[in-house]
Design a protein around this motif. Structure first.
Motif, short mmCIF file in Angstrom:
data_model
loop_
_atom_site.label_atom_id
_atom_site.label_comp_id
_atom_site.label_asym_id
_atom_site.label_seq_id
_atom_site.Cartn_x
_atom_site.Cartn_y
_atom_site.Cartn_z
N ARG A 151 -9.37 -6.74 -3.20
CA ARG A 151 -9.58 -7.90 -2.33
C ARG A 151 -9.03 -7.61 -0.93
NH1 ARG A 151 -8.10 -10.19 -7.16
NH2 ARG A 151 -5.96 -10.58 -6.49
N ILE A 152 -7.73 -7.40 -0.83
CA ILE A 152 -7.11 -7.14 0.47
C ILE A 152 -6.11 -6.01 0.29
CG2 ILE A 152 -5.85 -8.11 2.42
CD1 ILE A 152 -6.68 -10.89 1.42
N GLY A 153 -6.34 -4.90 0.96
CA GLY A 153 -5.43 -3.77 0.87
C GLY A 153 -4.27 -3.88 1.84
N VAL A 154 -3.27 -3.03 1.65
CA VAL A 154 -2.13 -2.99 2.57
C VAL A 154 -2.59 -2.32 3.87
CG1 VAL A 154 0.21 -2.14 2.94
CG2 VAL A 154 -0.52 -2.85 0.64
N PRO A 155 -2.38 -2.95 5.02
CA PRO A 155 -2.82 -2.36 6.28
C PRO A 155 -2.16 -1.01 6.53
CG PRO A 155 -2.26 -4.68 6.59
CD PRO A 155 -1.79 -4.29 5.21
N ALA A 156 -2.96 -0.04 6.98
CA ALA A 156 -2.43 1.28 7.32
C ALA A 156 -1.68 1.22 8.64
CB ALA A 156 -3.57 2.29 7.40
N ILE A 157 -0.42 1.63 8.63
CA ILE A 157 0.44 1.59 9.82
C ILE A 157 0.92 3.01 10.11
CG2 ILE A 157 2.52 0.61 10.85
CD1 ILE A 157 0.33 -1.45 10.26
N GLU A 158 0.81 3.42 11.34
CA GLU A 158 1.23 4.77 11.71
C GLU A 158 2.71 4.97 11.38
OE1 GLU A 158 1.32 7.76 15.63
OE2 GLU A 158 0.51 5.72 15.79
N GLY A 159 3.00 6.10 10.74
CA GLY A 159 4.37 6.42 10.36
C GLY A 159 4.79 5.86 9.02
N LEU A 160 3.97 4.96 8.44
CA LEU A 160 4.30 4.35 7.16
C LEU A 160 3.19 4.56 6.14
CD1 LEU A 160 5.83 0.92 8.29
CD2 LEU A 160 7.06 2.93 7.46
N THR A 161 2.19 5.38 6.48
CA THR A 161 1.01 5.54 5.61
C THR A 161 0.97 6.94 5.02
OG1 THR A 161 -0.22 3.92 6.92
CG2 THR A 161 -1.50 5.38 5.50
N TYR A 162 0.91 7.01 3.69
CA TYR A 162 0.86 8.29 2.98
C TYR A 162 -0.57 8.85 2.95
CZ TYR A 162 0.87 11.41 -1.12
OH TYR A 162 0.71 12.48 -1.97
N ASP A 163 -1.51 8.07 2.49
CA ASP A 163 -2.90 8.48 2.37
C ASP A 163 -3.75 7.32 2.89
OD1 ASP A 163 -5.51 9.06 1.58
OD2 ASP A 163 -4.99 9.59 -0.49
N PRO A 164 -4.46 7.49 3.99
CA PRO A 164 -5.18 6.36 4.59
C PRO A 164 -6.23 5.75 3.68
CG PRO A 164 -5.82 8.45 5.61
CD PRO A 164 -4.62 8.73 4.77
N VAL A 165 -6.64 6.47 2.62
CA VAL A 165 -7.63 5.92 1.70
C VAL A 165 -6.98 4.96 0.69
CG1 VAL A 165 -9.38 6.51 -0.03
CG2 VAL A 165 -9.05 7.97 1.97
N GLY A 166 -5.70 5.17 0.39
CA GLY A 166 -5.01 4.30 -0.56
C GLY A 166 -4.79 2.92 0.01
N ALA B 98 -1.04 4.10 -4.01
CA ALA B 98 -2.05 3.63 -4.95
C ALA B 98 -1.41 3.00 -6.17
CB ALA B 98 -2.95 4.79 -5.38
N VAL B 99 -1.93 1.83 -6.54
CA VAL B 99 -1.56 1.17 -7.79
C VAL B 99 -0.04 1.02 -7.89
CG1 VAL B 99 -2.18 1.03 -10.24
CG2 VAL B 99 -3.50 2.49 -8.75
N ASN B 100 0.57 0.45 -6.86
CA ASN B 100 2.02 0.24 -6.86
C ASN B 100 2.35 -0.90 -7.82
OD1 ASN B 100 1.17 1.41 -4.16
ND2 ASN B 100 3.38 1.65 -4.04
N CYS B 101 2.80 -0.54 -8.99
CA CYS B 101 2.99 -1.53 -10.05
C CYS B 101 4.40 -2.12 -10.01
CB CYS B 101 2.68 -0.90 -11.39
SG CYS B 101 2.56 -2.11 -12.72
N ALA B 102 5.36 -1.36 -10.49
CA ALA B 102 6.74 -1.86 -10.48
C ALA B 102 7.62 -0.87 -9.74
CB ALA B 102 7.24 -2.11 -11.90
N GLY B 103 8.84 -0.70 -10.17
CA GLY B 103 9.80 0.17 -9.50
C GLY B 103 11.19 -0.27 -9.87
N GLY B 104 12.08 -0.26 -8.90
CA GLY B 104 13.44 -0.72 -9.14
C GLY B 104 14.34 -0.47 -7.96
N PRO B 105 15.44 -1.22 -7.86
CA PRO B 105 16.39 -1.04 -6.76
C PRO B 105 17.34 0.11 -7.03
CG PRO B 105 17.13 -2.82 -8.17
CD PRO B 105 15.81 -2.35 -8.74
N THR B 106 17.91 0.67 -5.96
CA THR B 106 18.93 1.71 -6.08
C THR B 106 20.30 1.13 -5.74
OG1 THR B 106 18.85 2.44 -3.77
CG2 THR B 106 17.22 3.39 -5.29
N PRO B 107 21.38 1.78 -6.18
CA PRO B 107 22.72 1.29 -5.84
C PRO B 107 23.01 1.32 -4.34
CG PRO B 107 22.82 2.79 -7.72
CD PRO B 107 21.43 2.89 -7.14
#
Length: 456
Positions: free
Chosen positions: A109-124, A150-159
């Protein structure tokens, strides 16, 4: 429908500070359960929301912080879709920083906007957005934190106060138009995302990542793999060369290992809560980048490796790591059926214990089916996001092992005749424990819930 069909069994030792699940929890959803409440077990029945967004117990209220399609406060574009994993971090002057995943692929529906310096793969089209709230809970800012993943599902915080966002895919460059390989973990600074940029933590493995939890004493990172087709996913640990070194330390490399439980090739075969296994082994992953073969298909030797279907939520509590298997189906190739398990691994004792089993005879219209994201609550119990069929809830488990409904998604994305509700994800609490933040996956909505939370 009889209450015994909604029985949840729970038995374990201590979780965090004095939290325990003991005995068999039968007939939990009686009396006011039809309305979603469990009386003394929780905060009372859920009250239908006249605005049709979020049903909560009496005395609780919500605020919509962000909704897909709205304009980001930064002016970088629209709020992306598919709100998923999330964490809250404390900031200066009572501020709270939220980092939120967006589980998008190359289309959506709506992808994350590609921002210079913060984008890994412009297609993702996946990535994270970051919200900043003032001490009163008002939104001060909202911006892109990482894009092109791509497909950023979960993750977790670091100390050390960063978020590890996980790609739940194994797609390589060339697949679906991607220009780079995917299936990595990325570190995101919630205050200044440009400090971390868009650098894959390749040593942590390339596979269908779901969630992580960090041992705050040793710096070991535990990782789950969400694979629902056989061969199923593995449970991993990453031994950093620079443990607990702060932002950027995970880029220094380390060893990735997978868990082997001797004599248990499939965790779904274990059905009795309290079942425990000593002498858990950790085996080095042969090819962490899965250049030719996905890790779960690689050769781990004659003794093999331990698999599990739908490994999802992962968190650290007390001196142990907890992880979730959302469900297992023998029709898919699992050894046995269940509607959810929660496991505990004690690294000091090298012991794995089955803490909770959900179902399999669970009424999917009520809480207790397919647990996903999970976190500790101010009361000392748990909050669990449900990701199954039928009505979708955030439900709690008290320190006494009682289960209760905390919230219900009231946004019907189907029809009156065939209603559908999006799953909850990313449940987390503010550092002071006064606010619960949670996402509705679709339509993407981030809620802040306040009320008379019981303190631990």
């Amino acid at each position: 429908m009889s209450a015994t069909r909604r029985e949840i069994l729970a038995r374990s030792g201590a979780l965090g500070a004095g939290i325990a699940f003991t005995g068999a929890l039968a007939e939990l959803f009686t009396g006011t359960a039809a309305a979603g409440g469990l009386g003394h077990s929780g905060y009372g029945p859920l009250i239908p929301d006249p605005d049709g967004l979020l049903d909560l117990p009496k005395g609780f209220r919500y605020k919509v912080l962000s909704r897909e399609g709205d304009q980001l406060r930064s002016g970088e574009g629209r709020v992306p879709s598919n709100h998923d994993g999330m964490a809250a971090f404390g900031g200066r002057q009572g501020r709270v920083h939220l980092v939120r995943n967006h589980e998008n692929r190359t289309s959506g529906r709506i992808g994350v906007p590609a921002i210079e310096g913060l984008t890994y793969d412009p297609v993702g089209k996946g990535g994270c957005t970051a919200l900043t709230l003032d001490r009163h809970g008002e939104v001060l800012g909202e911006r892109v934190a990482i894009a092109g993943t791509a497909v950023n599902c979960a993750g977790g915080p670091t100390p050390w106060g960063t978020w590890l966002t996980c790609e739940e895919t194994e797609d390589k460059a060339g697949t679906g138009g991607y220009t780079k390989d995917h299936g990595f973990i990325f570190e995101v600074d919630p205050v200044d995302p440009r400090r971390t940029g868009a650098v894959p933590l390749t040593a942590m493995g390339r596979f269908q990542h779901e969630a992580i939890a960090v041992d705050p004493r040793r710096g070991i990172v535990y990782e789950t793999e969400d694979a629902f087709q056989k061969p199923f996913g593995l449970f991993y640990r990453f031994l950093p060369d620079r443990p607990l070194g702060g932002t950027g330390s995970l880029r220094a490399g380390g060893r990735l290992q997978a868990m082997r439980v001797p004599g248990v090739p499939d965790l779904s075969s274990i059905q009795e809560t309290g079942a425990s296994f000593d002498r858990v082994e950790w085996v080095d992953v042969p090819d962490t980048q899965a250049v030719q073969t996905p890790i779960r298909l690689q050769d781990f030797g004659k003794k093999g490796i331990t698999h599990a279907q739908k490994l999802e939520g992962c968190y650290w509590g007390g001196r142990c790591v907890y992880f979730v298997s959302s469900f297992a189906r023998s029709a898919d190739g699992s050894a046995s059926d269940h509607y959810g398990q929660i496991w505990r691994y004690d690294p000091d004792e090298r012991r794995l214990t089955l803490v909770i089993v959900f179902g399999p005879d669970t009424d999917v219209q009520l809480p207790g089916e397919s647990p996903d994201n999970i976190c500790l609550a101010p009361s000392g119990g748990l909050m669990v996001c449900e990701d199954g069929n039928g009505a979708q809830h955030v439900y709690g488990v008290t320190r006494r092992g009682e289960v209760y409904a905390m919230a219900r998604n009231a946004q019907n994305t189907g029809t009156v005749e065939e209603p559908e509700w999006g799953e909850f994800a990313g449940v987390t609490f503010s550092p002071d424990g006064e606010t619960m933040y949670v996402n509705c996956y679709a339509p993407g909505t981030t809620f802040a819930v306040t009320g008379p939370w019981r303190r631990r």
